[in-house]
Write a protein that holds these residues in place. Structure first.
Motif, short mmCIF file in Angstrom:
data_model
loop_
_atom_site.label_atom_id
_atom_site.label_comp_id
_atom_site.label_asym_id
_atom_site.label_seq_id
_atom_site.Cartn_x
_atom_site.Cartn_y
_atom_site.Cartn_z
N CYS A 104 0.83 -1.21 0.00
CA CYS A 104 0.00 0.00 0.00
C CYS A 104 0.87 1.26 0.00
O CYS A 104 1.99 1.25 0.52
CB CYS A 104 -0.94 0.01 1.22
N ARG A 105 0.34 2.32 -0.56
CA ARG A 105 0.97 3.63 -0.53
C ARG A 105 -0.12 4.71 -0.51
O ARG A 105 -1.29 4.43 -0.82
CB ARG A 105 1.89 3.83 -1.73
N ASP A 106 0.27 5.92 -0.14
CA ASP A 106 -0.70 7.00 -0.01
C ASP A 106 -1.29 7.36 -1.37
O ASP A 106 -0.58 7.46 -2.37
CB ASP A 106 -0.04 8.24 0.60
N PHE A 107 -2.60 7.56 -1.36
CA PHE A 107 -3.26 7.93 -2.62
C PHE A 107 -2.88 9.34 -3.06
O PHE A 107 -2.90 9.65 -4.25
CB PHE A 107 -4.77 7.81 -2.46
N HIS A 114 -2.24 18.69 -10.28
CA HIS A 114 -3.41 19.56 -10.41
C HIS A 114 -4.69 18.89 -9.91
O HIS A 114 -5.75 19.51 -9.94
CB HIS A 114 -3.59 20.01 -11.87
N GLY A 115 -4.61 17.64 -9.49
CA GLY A 115 -5.77 16.95 -8.94
C GLY A 115 -5.70 16.76 -7.44
O GLY A 115 -6.66 16.26 -6.83
N LYS A 116 -4.60 17.18 -6.81
CA LYS A 116 -4.48 17.02 -5.36
C LYS A 116 -5.41 17.98 -4.60
O LYS A 116 -5.84 17.68 -3.49
CB LYS A 116 -3.04 17.25 -4.93
N GLY A 117 -5.69 19.14 -5.20
CA GLY A 117 -6.62 20.06 -4.56
C GLY A 117 -8.01 19.45 -4.43
O GLY A 117 -8.67 19.60 -3.39
N VAL A 118 -8.46 18.74 -5.47
CA VAL A 118 -9.75 18.07 -5.40
C VAL A 118 -9.74 16.99 -4.34
O VAL A 118 -10.72 16.80 -3.61
CB VAL A 118 -10.11 17.49 -6.78
N LEU A 119 -8.61 16.27 -4.23
CA LEU A 119 -8.51 15.22 -3.22
C LEU A 119 -8.57 15.78 -1.81
O LEU A 119 -9.23 15.22 -0.93
CB LEU A 119 -7.22 14.42 -3.43
N PHE A 178 -14.32 12.58 -4.77
CA PHE A 178 -13.43 11.42 -4.86
C PHE A 178 -13.50 10.77 -6.23
O PHE A 178 -12.47 10.34 -6.78
CB PHE A 178 -13.79 10.39 -3.79
N THR A 179 -14.71 10.69 -6.79
CA THR A 179 -14.84 10.13 -8.13
C THR A 179 -14.02 10.94 -9.14
O THR A 179 -13.32 10.37 -9.99
CB THR A 179 -16.32 10.12 -8.55
N THR A 180 -14.06 12.26 -9.02
CA THR A 180 -13.28 13.11 -9.93
C THR A 180 -11.78 12.91 -9.71
O THR A 180 -11.01 12.79 -10.67
CB THR A 180 -13.64 14.58 -9.70
N ALA A 181 -11.35 12.87 -8.44
CA ALA A 181 -9.92 12.70 -8.15
C ALA A 181 -9.42 11.35 -8.65
O ALA A 181 -8.30 11.26 -9.19
CB ALA A 181 -9.69 12.83 -6.64
N PHE A 182 -10.20 10.29 -8.51
CA PHE A 182 -9.76 8.97 -8.97
C PHE A 182 -9.67 8.91 -10.49
O PHE A 182 -8.72 8.35 -11.06
CB PHE A 182 -10.72 7.90 -8.46
N GLN A 183 -10.64 9.48 -11.17
CA GLN A 183 -10.61 9.48 -12.64
C GLN A 183 -9.44 10.30 -13.17
O GLN A 183 -8.84 9.95 -14.20
CB GLN A 183 -11.93 9.99 -13.18
N ALA A 185 -6.58 10.55 -11.60
CA ALA A 185 -5.41 9.70 -11.37
C ALA A 185 -5.32 8.59 -12.42
O ALA A 185 -4.21 8.22 -12.85
CB ALA A 185 -5.47 9.10 -9.96
N VAL A 186 -6.45 8.06 -12.84
CA VAL A 186 -6.44 7.02 -13.86
C VAL A 186 -5.94 7.57 -15.19
O VAL A 186 -5.18 6.92 -15.92
CB VAL A 186 -7.85 6.42 -14.02
N ALA A 187 -6.35 8.80 -15.52
CA ALA A 187 -5.97 9.37 -16.81
C ALA A 187 -4.57 9.95 -16.82
O ALA A 187 -3.85 9.81 -17.83
CB ALA A 187 -6.98 10.46 -17.19
N MET A 188 -4.14 10.58 -15.72
CA MET A 188 -2.87 11.30 -15.72
C MET A 188 -1.97 10.93 -14.54
O MET A 188 -1.05 11.67 -14.21
CB MET A 188 -3.14 12.81 -15.70
N GLY A 189 -2.23 9.81 -13.90
CA GLY A 189 -1.41 9.37 -12.79
C GLY A 189 -0.09 8.76 -13.26
O GLY A 189 0.21 8.71 -14.47
N PRO A 190 0.73 8.28 -12.35
CA PRO A 190 2.01 7.66 -12.72
C PRO A 190 1.82 6.39 -13.55
O PRO A 190 0.83 5.68 -13.39
CB PRO A 190 2.67 7.37 -11.37
N GLU A 191 2.78 6.13 -14.41
CA GLU A 191 2.67 4.98 -15.31
C GLU A 191 2.67 3.65 -14.55
O GLU A 191 2.07 2.68 -15.00
CB GLU A 191 3.82 4.99 -16.32
N ASP A 192 3.37 3.60 -13.43
CA ASP A 192 3.45 2.35 -12.67
C ASP A 192 2.21 2.10 -11.81
O ASP A 192 2.20 1.17 -11.00
CB ASP A 192 4.69 2.34 -11.79
N TRP A 193 1.17 2.92 -12.00
CA TRP A 193 -0.05 2.71 -11.22
C TRP A 193 -1.31 2.63 -12.08
O TRP A 193 -2.28 2.02 -11.67
CB TRP A 193 -0.23 3.87 -10.23
#
Length: 308
Positions: A104-107, A114-119, A178-183, A185-193
């Motif tokens: 596990c690691r921090d979300f 630019h999505g951390k503010g929403v989180l 949360f739904t916006t923050a997760f989406q 992360a799916v679109a522009m998050g790190p490649e290894d995730w």
């Protein structure tokens, strides 16, 4: 009437407790979303004699010997591995390399900049949701205390409904954030995730179930408050009509027989009857005004049986 009022108060408090339990369980778990990630299998380390499903094995265990020709058995899709993962508001967990357990690691480390503010807004709204929901439950519990007066219970009921409804609105906003923050992360998050497939899980359903139960609790509490106010205003309006009629009778000279006839006729016509009266001009004024004084006292505060 008192049993019905107590039953409604217990129902609102029970719904509040269920909503708070579901919300707390959803926030503290990491199963809001789950799915799979497609990753390349790592190379097997150490002496491996059998073929492994989670790593790539060479034909020789001595991979540092340049004199040997190294080749692998896996080809095509066999070189990839589908790892399961699950994500919550605070943590994201993924299966380990050997497919045993989860790492596990921090979300917030996964979310794009630019999505951390929403989180963070989501986390703040969820915390306020729990605080206001707990406050509403405490007020509902205090309202059931028999040592409080009727007016104090009515005030507690109004504040409990207000806090519970406000917490439900904040919970709805937090879930959507949360739904916006997760989406993001799916679109522009790190490649290894970034996941290959994903869907909402039981914690997400539990969170929205908590929102629905919270709003049901708020509606139940607000219905009690509104019903009490409407009944009190209706009884007060009827009492005012009767007082105006009694005042008119007191201002006229009526015989005592006519006054007694009026007192027996009003209950038969109804408590709120305010129709025209055929009153004589001459007569005697009644000797007592006890009925008038009682009517004034009944207007000061709603009776206990009227509070529901």
């Amino acid at each position: 009437m008192g049993t019905e009022c107590s039953r409604r108060g217990s129902l609102a408090l029970t719904l509040n407790i269920v909503a708070f339990t579901c919300a707390l369980s959803a926030v503290t778990t990491s199963f809001w979303c789950e799915g799979t990630r497609k990753v390349v299998k790592p190379f097997c380390t150490g002496p491996v004699t059998t073929r492994q499903s989670y790593c790539i094995r060479f034909n020789s265990s001595n991979i540092n010997d340049s004199r040997l020709v190294q080749y692998i058995w896996e080809s095509g899709e066999e070189k990839f591995l589908m790892r399961k993962f699950h994500t919550g508001i605070f943590f994201s967990c993924e299966q380990a390399a050997d497919m045993n357990g989860f790492n596990c690691r921090d979300f917030k480390d996964i979310a794009p900049d630019h999505g951390k503010g929403v989180l963070w807004l989501c986390i703040t709204a969820e915390c306020l949701y729990l605080i206001l929901l707990f406050t509403g439950g405490v007020l509902m519990w205090l309202e059931l205390c028999p040592c409080l007066s009727v007016m104090n219970k009515l005030k507690l009921n109004a504040f409990a409904a207000m806090f519970t409804a406000l917490s439900g609105l904040l919970g709805m906003v937090a879930h959507m954030m949360f739904t916006t923050a997760f989406q993001l992360a799916v679109a522009m998050g790190p490649e290894d995730w970034r996941p290959k497939t994903w869907d909402y899980s039981w914690s997400y359903i539990l969170a929205w179930g908590s929102f629905a139960t919270c709003m049901a609790s708020a509606v139940t509490a607000l219905n009690r408050y509104t019903k009490t106010i409407v009944e009190f205003k209706y009884k007060r309006r009827n009492i005012e009509k009767n007082l105006r009629i009694k005042q008119k009778l007191l201002e006229m000279d009526l015989p005592e027989q006519m006054w007694d006839m009026y007192l027996t006729a009003v209950p038969a016509r109804g408590e709120g009857y305010a129709g025209p009266l055929d009153l004589p001009v001459n007569g005697h004024k009644p000797s007592t005004g006890a009925a008038y004084v009682v009517g004034l006292d009944s207007m000061t505060e709603p009776q206990g049986e009227a509070y529901c």
